[in-house]
Motif scaffolding. Structure first.
Motif, PDB file in Angstrom:
ATOM      1  N   LYS A   1       0.833  -1.208   0.000  1.00 37.89           N
ATOM      2  CA  LYS A   1       0.000   0.000   0.000  1.00 37.89           C
ATOM      3  C   LYS A   1       0.865   1.254   0.000  1.00 37.89           C
ATOM      4  CE  LYS A   1      -3.294   2.566   2.873  1.00 37.89           C
ATOM      5  NZ  LYS A   1      -4.169   3.007   1.757  1.00 37.89           N
ATOM      6  N   GLU A   2       1.886   1.275   0.838  1.00 39.18           N
ATOM      7  CA  GLU A   2       2.723   2.465   0.977  1.00 39.18           C
ATOM      8  C   GLU A   2       3.488   2.771  -0.310  1.00 39.18           C
ATOM      9  OE1 GLU A   2       4.519   5.728   2.947  1.00 39.18           O
ATOM     10  OE2 GLU A   2       2.799   4.468   3.499  1.00 39.18           O
ATOM     11  N   HIS A   3       3.924   1.713  -1.018  1.00 40.69           N
ATOM     12  CA  HIS A   3       4.798   1.911  -2.182  1.00 40.69           C
ATOM     13  C   HIS A   3       4.134   1.508  -3.497  1.00 40.69           C
ATOM     14  CE1 HIS A   3       8.118   2.899   0.479  1.00 40.69           C
ATOM     15  NE2 HIS A   3       7.824   1.829   1.198  1.00 40.69           N
ATOM     16  N   LYS A   4       2.805   1.378  -3.454  1.00 42.19           N
ATOM     17  CA  LYS A   4       2.013   1.143  -4.667  1.00 42.19           C
ATOM     18  C   LYS A   4       2.433  -0.139  -5.400  1.00 42.19           C
ATOM     19  CE  LYS A   4       0.784   5.974  -5.381  1.00 42.19           C
ATOM     20  NZ  LYS A   4       1.218   6.395  -4.036  1.00 42.19           N
ATOM     21  N   LYS A   5       2.660  -1.181  -4.636  1.00 39.97           N
ATOM     22  CA  LYS A   5       2.917  -2.495  -5.235  1.00 39.97           C
ATOM     23  C   LYS A   5       1.592  -3.124  -5.660  1.00 39.97           C
ATOM     24  CE  LYS A   5       7.294  -2.246  -4.196  1.00 39.97           C
ATOM     25  NZ  LYS A   5       8.289  -1.962  -5.247  1.00 39.97           N
ATOM     26  N   ARG A   6       1.659  -3.992  -6.653  1.00 39.05           N
ATOM     27  CA  ARG A   6       0.429  -4.519  -7.250  1.00 39.05           C
ATOM     28  C   ARG A   6      -0.031  -5.833  -6.644  1.00 39.05           C
ATOM     29  NH1 ARG A   6       0.787  -5.629 -12.874  1.00 39.05           N
ATOM     30  NH2 ARG A   6       2.884  -6.395 -12.460  1.00 39.05           N
ATOM     31  N   ARG A   7       0.883  -6.599  -6.082  1.00 36.85           N
ATOM     32  CA  ARG A   7       0.454  -7.890  -5.533  1.00 36.85           C
ATOM     33  C   ARG A   7       1.481  -8.417  -4.535  1.00 36.85           C
ATOM     34  NH1 ARG A   7       0.729  -8.358 -10.714  1.00 36.85           N
ATOM     35  NH2 ARG A   7      -1.511  -8.689 -10.780  1.00 36.85           N
ATOM     36  N   VAL A   8       1.031  -9.423  -3.781  1.00 36.58           N
ATOM     37  CA  VAL A   8       1.884 -10.115  -2.817  1.00 36.58           C
ATOM     38  C   VAL A   8       1.948 -11.578  -3.247  1.00 36.58           C
ATOM     39  CG1 VAL A   8       2.125 -10.884  -0.432  1.00 36.58           C
ATOM     40  CG2 VAL A   8       1.306  -8.561  -0.927  1.00 36.58           C
TER      41      VAL A   8
ATOM     42  N   ASN B   1      -1.735 -16.645 -15.153  1.00 38.04           N
ATOM     43  CA  ASN B   1      -0.849 -15.493 -15.343  1.00 38.04           C
ATOM     44  C   ASN B   1      -0.665 -14.643 -14.081  1.00 38.04           C
ATOM     45  OD1 ASN B   1      -3.363 -14.294 -15.196  1.00 38.04           O
ATOM     46  ND2 ASN B   1      -3.161 -13.112 -17.079  1.00 38.04           N
ATOM     47  N   TRP B   2      -1.106 -15.158 -12.930  1.00 41.48           N
ATOM     48  CA  TRP B   2      -0.922 -14.502 -11.636  1.00 41.48           C
ATOM     49  C   TRP B   2      -1.493 -13.088 -11.625  1.00 41.48           C
ATOM     50  CZ3 TRP B   2       4.498 -16.109  -9.308  1.00 41.48           C
ATOM     51  CH2 TRP B   2       4.492 -17.487  -9.096  1.00 41.48           C
ATOM     52  N   ASP B   3      -2.612 -12.899 -12.294  1.00 42.43           N
ATOM     53  CA  ASP B   3      -3.262 -11.598 -12.333  1.00 42.43           C
ATOM     54  C   ASP B   3      -4.247 -11.499 -11.164  1.00 42.43           C
ATOM     55  OD1 ASP B   3      -4.111  -9.130 -13.048  1.00 42.43           O
ATOM     56  OD2 ASP B   3      -5.326  -9.776 -14.751  1.00 42.43           O
ATOM     57  N   ALA B   4      -3.702 -11.504  -9.960  1.00 42.35           N
ATOM     58  CA  ALA B   4      -4.486 -11.413  -8.731  1.00 42.35           C
ATOM     59  C   ALA B   4      -3.587 -10.779  -7.674  1.00 42.35           C
ATOM     60  CB  ALA B   4      -4.965 -12.801  -8.296  1.00 42.35           C
ATOM     61  N   PRO B   5      -4.169 -10.195  -6.633  1.00 45.16           N
ATOM     62  CA  PRO B   5      -3.336  -9.463  -5.670  1.00 45.16           C
ATOM     63  C   PRO B   5      -2.636 -10.324  -4.632  1.00 45.16           C
ATOM     64  CG  PRO B   5      -5.636  -9.260  -5.066  1.00 45.16           C
ATOM     65  CD  PRO B   5      -5.608 -10.011  -6.369  1.00 45.16           C
TER      66      PRO B   5
END
Length: 762
Positions: A280-287, A334-338
């Protein structure tokens, strides 16, 4: 060219059997180019990806392909665009065009991607499938000339020359190309899917964003905190959690971190807390949470599913299809999920893969947080390529890595046996102190819940002696190094529960759940002042890393120090042993078995532990001790790149790279066995359905849970004896009812197979 004969990319039927309008080829090329560029924009290479998309199917302009795609047999097949035996080559023409347009340097780089977008990334040199040979053959046969003769639009043929630079140095080129390849093939799949099966495309429903997941995580942790028993262990866990949250906000947006917390200190949820707050702090797209062991991946996924429901995507071979939705199945492509829960094998083999299906997900690693659970279990003989990929991804692709373990490996750069070990520089420990816990060393003191009784390494313990010692305790876990050892001990403890990989996955899961239920029942009996019911478990090391069980006494065969520490994590895990009003430590008894560990890595670990004990016969389990151990262990490894992966991927002066050969050699699990479906639980029902209806993806997933891996030499013997039958090519099933035992599992290879170094899944 008439409208009815305009060049098309694909053709498909509607559900009612009528033909829908064909997929226009120029529109497909433009659509893939735009989507590939969007994928690659995340790492600054959209201009390369756009050209790859424009030219990837240039060969479909060939009259031979247009004739083929219009043939009735082609129209009837949803995957008619995929090249295979008997189909028309439609990818090499675009590769030739790339070289003609951009020259031997940049053109060859694009040629790898275009020529491989169905068959996989090729080697430059080698057999007929090599890129060099394919380009030569295509020129001789005039594939590009045939395509250009159909006058493709100039907007397709004359794309702007790329100007962006590769990420990293020459040694990083292979990973940059794989990222581009991933961008291209995922775009091609998605654009094709949107035409072929719009319903499937619609099923890729949007997942919640990181902010949404974080809000749900916070609410869950507040509920846990409110219900937690105020023990010393729970207070420390809360401190670890708070410090991870603090550091997530304080630290920079990408890089390398370690989370060093003793077993039972709440690493899993604290690591996830860091990842979500950091994202959240660094605008990452997924874990992405990567786990080495089969025995804990489902446990971890179930914990996460209890927080996030169906918004957790599991990607591993042992997934129960009952836990898989249509949406999660598509997201695993394709791992298109958070939030992704996967395995080390799936993650790292994808980073060195050549196949399109394996590479497709890679571009979605960019700008993510990757947690490597039990980081010490990265396979040492592939350690250099694994760490090289981590260095590159963290430095150039916006990825934050967290090495999460109780036994942090010594990955600092240094000289080992006269050779430079690049390791991982500038790894920052999250437990450095702050408003809560002070540092990792203090954590080990605060979570010191066990007394380790070290052996005289010159004195062995017989199985009879060990059985007698075990029976002195009502609740005991004994962990050994070999399956043969586990059987020897279990036979001397007739009421014990046995665990090893000779039990199929479903059987193991059921047995671990039985152990947990019986432990909980005994805790309730103890609270009520009643005597506990005897519970003695004999296991190989599969129970060690992360399996949530809590025994007052653990016996551990001498092994690597990390294994002993993990075994200690199954002892007094919750710190609830009491005698009167005083807390009591659990007891971990290390013993020397009649035989040493199996050869190779396990034996090297055992020898490193012996060397430590020769210096200090009664050491404390501390981060300093683990660092000393791993330095000794790494020094004993013959090669940390045993297959020469990095050399295969180092480009020559003409951009010669051996993608396919490297992928074939990069296997974290030795490919020396085959799965055999055993007759336990519901396996018979699913086997009958397989024989009646044939294979289906969900059915094969079901059967995977009822299989054990059997070494090839043993399997050949069992087939010859008609104890095992081949039900599909390469798929085998138990034919002799006596081959699987309710207590010991698969008996066909008893005495012949040593415990593998890791119970990995793929």
């Amino acid at each position: 060219m008439s409208e009815t004969l305009r060049p098309i990319a694909h053709a498909a039927q509607n559900p009612d059997g009528s033909w829908r309008d064909p997929h226009d080829l120029a529109n497909h090329l433009a659509g893939v180019a735009a989507l590939a560029a969007c994928h690659a924009r995340k790492f600054g290479a959209e201009d390369w990806a756009h050209l790859a998309g424009l030219w990837h199917d240039l060969g479909k302009y060939r009259p031979a392909f247009q004739s083929y795609i219009r043939n009735a047999s082609g129209y009837e097949k949803e995957n008619a665009h995929i090249e295979s035996a008997g189909r028309v080559d439609h990818s090499t023409a675009g590769a030739v065009h790339a070289v003609d347009e951009l020259g031997e340097g940049a053109g060859r780089l694009l040629a790898y991607l275009i020529a491989g977008h169905h068959a996989g990334l090729p080697d430059w040199n080698g057999d007929n499938a090599s890129l060099f040979q394919r380009l030569e053959d295509a020129r001789k046969k005039g594939f590009l000339k045939e395509s250009l003769g159909q006058q493709p639009p100039e907007a397709i043929l004359r794309g702007q020359r790329p100007s962006s630079r590769l990420k990293g140095g020459t040694a990083d080129l292979h990973l940059w190309l794989r990222m581009l390849f991933s961008s291209l093939v995922d775009a091609d799949f998605l654009d094709t899917e949107n035409y072929m099966n719009s319903g499937k495309a619609d099923a890729r429903a949007a997942y919640p964003n990181i902010d949404n997941l974080l809000a749900r995580f916070r609410a869950h942790m507040e509920r846990l905190a409110a219900a937690a028993i105020p023990t010393a262990v729970n207070r420390i866990r809360a401190d670890v959690l708070h410090q991870c949250i603090e550091r997530a906000v304080e630290e920079r947006g990408n890089g390398l971190y370690s989370l060093t917390v003793p077993t039972g200190g709440g690493k899993t949820l604290s690591a996830l807390a860091f990842a979500l707050h950091h994202a959240k702090e660094h605008k990452k797209r997924r874990v992405i949470y990567a786990i080495p062991y089969l025995s804990i991946i489902e446990q971890t996924a179930d914990v996460f599913r209890g927080i996030f429901g169906e918004d957790v995507v599991e990607h591993h071979s042992n997934l129960d299809p009952d836990k898989e939705s249509a949406r999660s199945r598509l997201a695993s492509e394709n791992w298109d999920a958070p939030l992704i829960v996967t395995t080390n094998v799936q993650l790292f083999e994808s980073l060195f893969a050549a196949r399109t299906s394996r590479c497709r997900k890679l571009h979605n690693l960019v700008d993510s947080v990757v947690i490597l659970d039990e980081a010490q279990l990265l396979p040492p003989e592939f350690l250099e390529p694994c760490l090289a990929s981590i260095r590159t991804l963290s430095k150039y692709y916006g990825i934050t890595f967290v090495l999460c373990t109780a036994t942090q490996p010594a990955f600092q750069p240094r000289e080992i046996n006269g050779q430079f070990f690049a390791g991982l520089p500038d790894v920052r420990e999250l437990m450095q102190g702050g408003s809560h816990v002070q540092d990792a060393n203090n954590l080990y003191q605060g979570l010191d819940r066990v007394k380790v009784h070290w052996p005289d390494t010159s004195v062995t313990t017989t199985w009879d002696e060990l059985a007698e010692r075990v029976t002195c305790h009502d609740q005991t876990l004994a962990i050994v190094n070999r399956k043969t050892h586990a059987r020897e001990l279990a036979k001397r403890l007739p009421d014990s529960l046995y665990l090893s990989t000779d039990l199929c996955g479903a059987h193991r899961a059921a047995r671990i759940e039985e152990i947990r239920i019986r432990l909980e029942a005994n805790r309730e009996r103890a609270k009520a002042g009643l005597p506990v019911c005897p519970l003695r478990v004999v296991s190989t090391q599969l129970i060690e890393a992360g399996v949530d069980v809590d025994f007052p006494v653990v016996f551990r065969a001498l092994a690597g120090l990390d294994s002993i520490a993990q075994a200690a994590g199954r002892c007094n895990r919750e710190g609830q042993l009491m005698r009167g009003e005083d807390e009591v430590k659990g007891a971990v008894h290390v013993f020397v078995p009649p035989e040493p560990a199996p050869s190779s890595l396990l034996l090297k670990g055992e020898n490193a532990t012996k060397e430590l004990l020769s210096l200090d016969p009664n050491p404390a389990l501390t981060p300093k001790l683990f660092e000393h151990y791993f330095r000794l262990w790494f020094a004993s490894i013959n090669s940390m790149d045993k297959e020469g992966i990095l050399n295969l991927l180092m480009p020559g002066k003409g951009m010669e790279i051996s993608f396919r050969t490297a992928a074939e050699k990069f296997h974290l699990i030795p490919d020396d066995g085959a799965p055999v479906i055993v007759r336990w639980g519901e396996a018979e029902k699913w086997l009958n359905k397989l024989k009646a209806d044939g294979p289906d993806r969900w059915l094969m997933r079901k059967l995977q849970r009822y299989s054990v891996n059997v070494h090839r030499n043993c399997l050949d013997r069992l087939i010859a004896q008609h104890d095992v039958e081949e039900v599909l090519p390469g798929l085998y099933a138990q034919a002799n009812d006596l081959l699987y035992d309710e207590t010991f599992g698969f008996l066909g290879c008893a005495g012949n197979v040593a415990v593998a170094p890791g119970n990995y899944v793929f």
